[in-house]
Every structure is written in C-alpha cells, then in structure tokens.
Design a protein around this motif. Sequence first.
Motif, PDB file in Angstrom:
ATOM      1  N   PRO A 157      70.915 -26.960   1.801  1.00 55.97           N
ATOM      2  CA  PRO A 157      69.922 -27.767   2.497  1.00 55.97           C
ATOM      3  C   PRO A 157      68.954 -28.354   1.465  1.00 55.97           C
ATOM      4  CG  PRO A 157      70.335 -25.617   3.544  1.00 55.97           C
ATOM      5  CD  PRO A 157      71.074 -25.643   2.148  1.00 55.97           C
ATOM      6  N   ARG A 158      68.752 -27.937   0.133  1.00 51.90           N
ATOM      7  CA  ARG A 158      67.865 -28.485  -0.854  1.00 51.90           C
ATOM      8  C   ARG A 158      68.513 -29.412  -1.562  1.00 51.90           C
ATOM      9  NH1 ARG A 158      66.395 -22.917  -0.495  1.00 51.90           N
ATOM     10  NH2 ARG A 158      67.563 -22.279  -2.405  1.00 51.90           N
ATOM     11  N   HIS A 159      69.626 -29.851  -1.277  1.00 53.26           N
ATOM     12  CA  HIS A 159      70.455 -31.043  -2.261  1.00 53.26           C
ATOM     13  C   HIS A 159      70.864 -32.011  -1.478  1.00 53.26           C
ATOM     14  CE1 HIS A 159      73.138 -32.711  -5.035  1.00 53.26           C
ATOM     15  NE2 HIS A 159      72.578 -32.216  -6.007  1.00 53.26           N
ATOM     16  N   ALA A 160      70.480 -33.085  -1.724  1.00 49.64           N
ATOM     17  CA  ALA A 160      70.551 -34.530  -0.766  1.00 49.64           C
ATOM     18  C   ALA A 160      72.175 -34.757  -0.774  1.00 49.64           C
ATOM     19  CB  ALA A 160      69.915 -35.668  -1.568  1.00 49.64           C
ATOM     20  N   PHE A 161      72.630 -34.604  -1.980  1.00 50.85           N
ATOM     21  CA  PHE A 161      74.384 -35.125  -1.681  1.00 50.85           C
ATOM     22  C   PHE A 161      74.931 -34.035  -0.837  1.00 50.85           C
ATOM     23  CE2 PHE A 161      78.827 -34.439  -3.185  1.00 50.85           C
ATOM     24  CZ  PHE A 161      78.845 -35.692  -3.389  1.00 50.85           C
ATOM     25  N   LEU A 162      74.577 -32.746  -0.787  1.00 48.57           N
ATOM     26  CA  LEU A 162      75.214 -31.768  -0.104  1.00 48.57           C
ATOM     27  C   LEU A 162      74.697 -31.908   1.488  1.00 48.57           C
ATOM     28  CD1 LEU A 162      75.179 -28.820  -2.603  1.00 48.57           C
ATOM     29  CD2 LEU A 162      77.129 -30.173  -2.321  1.00 48.57           C
ATOM     30  N   ARG A 163      73.547 -32.161   1.711  1.00 48.81           N
ATOM     31  CA  ARG A 163      73.228 -32.441   2.998  1.00 48.81           C
ATOM     32  C   ARG A 163      73.906 -33.322   3.484  1.00 48.81           C
ATOM     33  NH1 ARG A 163      67.817 -32.040   0.775  1.00 48.81           N
ATOM     34  NH2 ARG A 163      67.576 -34.367   1.070  1.00 48.81           N
ATOM     35  N   GLU A 164      74.181 -34.656   2.791  1.00 53.27           N
ATOM     36  CA  GLU A 164      74.994 -35.600   3.271  1.00 53.27           C
ATOM     37  C   GLU A 164      76.247 -35.285   3.665  1.00 53.27           C
ATOM     38  OE1 GLU A 164      76.224 -39.504   4.374  1.00 53.27           O
ATOM     39  OE2 GLU A 164      74.328 -38.780   4.420  1.00 53.27           O
ATOM     40  N   GLN A 165      76.955 -34.534   2.791  1.00 52.81           N
ATOM     41  CA  GLN A 165      78.267 -34.203   3.142  1.00 52.81           C
ATOM     42  C   GLN A 165      78.249 -33.311   4.520  1.00 52.81           C
ATOM     43  OE1 GLN A 165      81.260 -34.992   1.324  1.00 52.81           O
ATOM     44  NE2 GLN A 165      79.765 -36.359   0.609  1.00 52.81           N
ATOM     45  N   MET A 166      77.358 -32.301   4.585  1.00 49.18           N
ATOM     46  CA  MET A 166      77.556 -31.484   5.818  1.00 49.18           C
ATOM     47  C   MET A 166      77.217 -32.404   6.927  1.00 49.18           C
ATOM     48  SD  MET A 166      75.056 -28.103   5.094  1.00 49.18           S
ATOM     49  CE  MET A 166      73.726 -28.705   4.489  1.00 49.18           C
ATOM     50  N   LEU A 167      76.400 -33.520   6.834  1.00 53.57           N
ATOM     51  CA  LEU A 167      76.062 -34.217   8.070  1.00 53.57           C
ATOM     52  C   LEU A 167      77.160 -35.237   8.378  1.00 53.57           C
ATOM     53  CD1 LEU A 167      72.328 -35.060   7.194  1.00 53.57           C
ATOM     54  CD2 LEU A 167      73.169 -33.717   9.214  1.00 53.57           C
ATOM     55  N   ARG A 168      77.949 -35.867   7.447  1.00 52.53           N
ATOM     56  CA  ARG A 168      79.012 -36.516   7.473  1.00 52.53           C
ATOM     57  C   ARG A 168      80.117 -35.991   8.220  1.00 52.53           C
ATOM     58  NH1 ARG A 168      79.755 -41.821   5.454  1.00 52.53           N
ATOM     59  NH2 ARG A 168      77.884 -41.805   4.309  1.00 52.53           N
ATOM     60  N   TYR A 169      80.612 -34.953   7.804  1.00 50.78           N
ATOM     61  CA  TYR A 169      81.767 -34.374   8.399  1.00 50.78           C
ATOM     62  C   TYR A 169      81.522 -33.014   9.098  1.00 50.78           C
ATOM     63  CZ  TYR A 169      83.180 -37.445   4.605  1.00 50.78           C
ATOM     64  OH  TYR A 169      83.263 -38.419   3.797  1.00 50.78           O
ATOM     65  N   PHE A 170      81.089 -32.036   8.709  1.00 44.42           N
ATOM     66  CA  PHE A 170      81.074 -30.691   9.540  1.00 44.42           C
ATOM     67  C   PHE A 170      80.209 -31.049  10.468  1.00 44.42           C
ATOM     68  CE2 PHE A 170      79.373 -26.651  11.000  1.00 44.42           C
ATOM     69  CZ  PHE A 170      80.537 -26.055  11.019  1.00 44.42           C
ATOM     70  N   ALA A 171      78.906 -31.817  10.532  1.00 38.66           N
ATOM     71  CA  ALA A 171      78.413 -32.025  12.078  1.00 38.66           C
ATOM     72  C   ALA A 171      79.262 -32.697  13.093  1.00 38.66           C
ATOM     73  CB  ALA A 171      77.088 -32.796  11.739  1.00 38.66           C
ATOM     74  N   GLN A 172      80.104 -33.462  12.757  1.00 40.15           N
ATOM     75  CA  GLN A 172      81.000 -34.238  13.626  1.00 40.15           C
ATOM     76  C   GLN A 172      81.654 -33.136  14.372  1.00 40.15           C
ATOM     77  OE1 GLN A 172      83.564 -36.894  11.783  1.00 40.15           O
ATOM     78  NE2 GLN A 172      81.981 -38.431  11.294  1.00 40.15           N
ATOM     79  N   GLU A 173      82.457 -32.183  13.749  1.00 44.82           N
ATOM     80  CA  GLU A 173      82.973 -30.963  14.204  1.00 44.82           C
ATOM     81  C   GLU A 173      82.109 -30.160  15.159  1.00 44.82           C
ATOM     82  OE1 GLU A 173      85.319 -28.443  11.638  1.00 44.82           O
ATOM     83  OE2 GLU A 173      85.720 -29.958  10.440  1.00 44.82           O
ATOM     84  N   ALA A 174      80.820 -29.726  14.677  1.00 47.01           N
ATOM     85  CA  ALA A 174      79.993 -29.088  15.607  1.00 47.01           C
ATOM     86  C   ALA A 174      79.459 -29.789  16.915  1.00 47.01           C
ATOM     87  CB  ALA A 174      78.780 -28.846  14.679  1.00 47.01           C
ATOM     88  N   ALA A 175      79.438 -31.054  16.737  1.00 47.95           N
ATOM     89  CA  ALA A 175      79.440 -31.928  18.148  1.00 47.95           C
ATOM     90  C   ALA A 175      80.306 -31.753  19.114  1.00 47.95           C
ATOM     91  CB  ALA A 175      79.081 -33.285  17.719  1.00 47.95           C
TER      92      ALA A 175
END
Length: 261
Positions: A157-175
């Motif tokens: 959560p404290r690193h922009a690149f890693l936040r973007e990776q979570m949002l771009r891919y894993f968040a799709q699965e969570a939805a």
Amino acid sequence: MDILFDRYREHIRALDLAQIASASDIPEHFLLAREGRYSSWYIPFESVNPAARVVVVGISPGFVQWKNAMREAQRQLAAGAARADILRAARLTGAFSGAIRPNFVALLDAIGVQRWLGIASCASLFDAHAELVQVSAILRHPVFVDGKNYSGTPAMPRHAFLREQMLRYFAQEAAMLPDALYIPMGASVGEGLDWLAREGLLRADRILHGLPHPSGANAERVAYFLGRKDRAALSAKTNGAQIDAARLALLERMRAVIGGG
C-alpha cells in the motif's frame, strides 16, 4: 476482465524454457510494466472461478512458478486445449502441492470454513469441490525487484507501482467474487487486502486474518494453532499468546460469517 493470453499465446508457444535460468532471462515481450527497480511480467494466471466462495491469496508468483506455469501452458497449447482450459491448468500448476496442502486443509477446518461451505472437509476443495476455491495472488503477475522475487518489502500500500498492480489485476478478481472469504497467506498480503478494503474494493468482514502460513518452515506455529503442541513446549521464536489471540479472533469471525450466511 481483460484477458491478455491471446496477446502472448504465440510467444508462450515459442519459448525455449531451457534457456531461461533466472528472471533476467525472461524475454522482454513478456514485460507488463517497469518502474525503477520494479518490474511486472505476464503469467497466464487469468482464470477466475466465478463460483468460488474461498479465495486463497498469496503474495506474487515467483520466477519458479512463472516457469512452471509457462511449461504447463506450452503443454496445453501443444495438446490443442481451449483457452479456458489452458488458463485453468496453468494457474493450478503446483498450487498448494506437497506437504503444504494437508496443513492448509487442517487450518481451514479448524476454524470452521468447511461448515460455512457445507462440506465435510476443506480437503475436497482440491478435488470434488474445486469449484468453491480460487487460488490467487494479490500481485497476479510476478513482480521482481532488481531481478529478484518481491517478498513483501516495501509494503504494497505504500508503493505506487505495487498499488497499481493490485488495482489493475487483483481488484478485477475481487469484483467478480464479492461475497467470498479472503484468506491472506502472510502479513504483507493481509495489509494489502486491508488497503483494498479501505478503497471499497473488498468487504473487510470477509478477510480472515491470522492463519499461520501452512508451509513446512512454519510447522511449529501450525502445530500450536491446531492444538498439536503444548504452549510450554514452544520454542522462544513462537509467540503462543499471539497465536491464541489470532485463533480466537478467527473463530469469532467465522461464527459471524456462518450466522450471516
């Protein structure tokens, strides 16, 4: 959900895996994103089980898992398998194999996940009831730092690149799986899931914090959690009070989940 596999199908087919001995050998056409020391690389892990009620969340596929998944995808391509079957087989390659599986099953059964699912034991999640589980990673595609597997530091959560990776891919699965239980494999994954929950992308009440990692290296914590080892017999490196508190919190969370449906 965006499926990238078709873009990489022929690149996967043409891979000479014998020539790829480390992450630095992965061909550049598999690169998804790079920022400074951090890079993300495509892996055919886009299969999502829409009926899943349990999502097991690891941190990120490592280089060995990348290579194994690519090998399985090549095998499936050579056999003429359909895209959905290729992606499913690649994602399940090595998932909770070996000694880690019985530990994981015992931990889930100990807190009552099988009762919520209406099955006798979570052991059947790996065969007869495989449709009820999604084996995932909060960073779906391998992230390397200076060519080495990302291991949880710095915190996602404290690193922009890693936040973007979570949002771009894993968040799709969570939805796609809004009512599932999310089981983080490790504290850094739990921190990432909590951040996604604060962003409104996950239900915080469905995150099961506190299960010891089921790896063989964590055998003492697993044994104590399961009541197979007395507190007096624990080594100095294992905090029995902390494990007791985590177990009680998990049991309470599962009572609430089972009661709420």
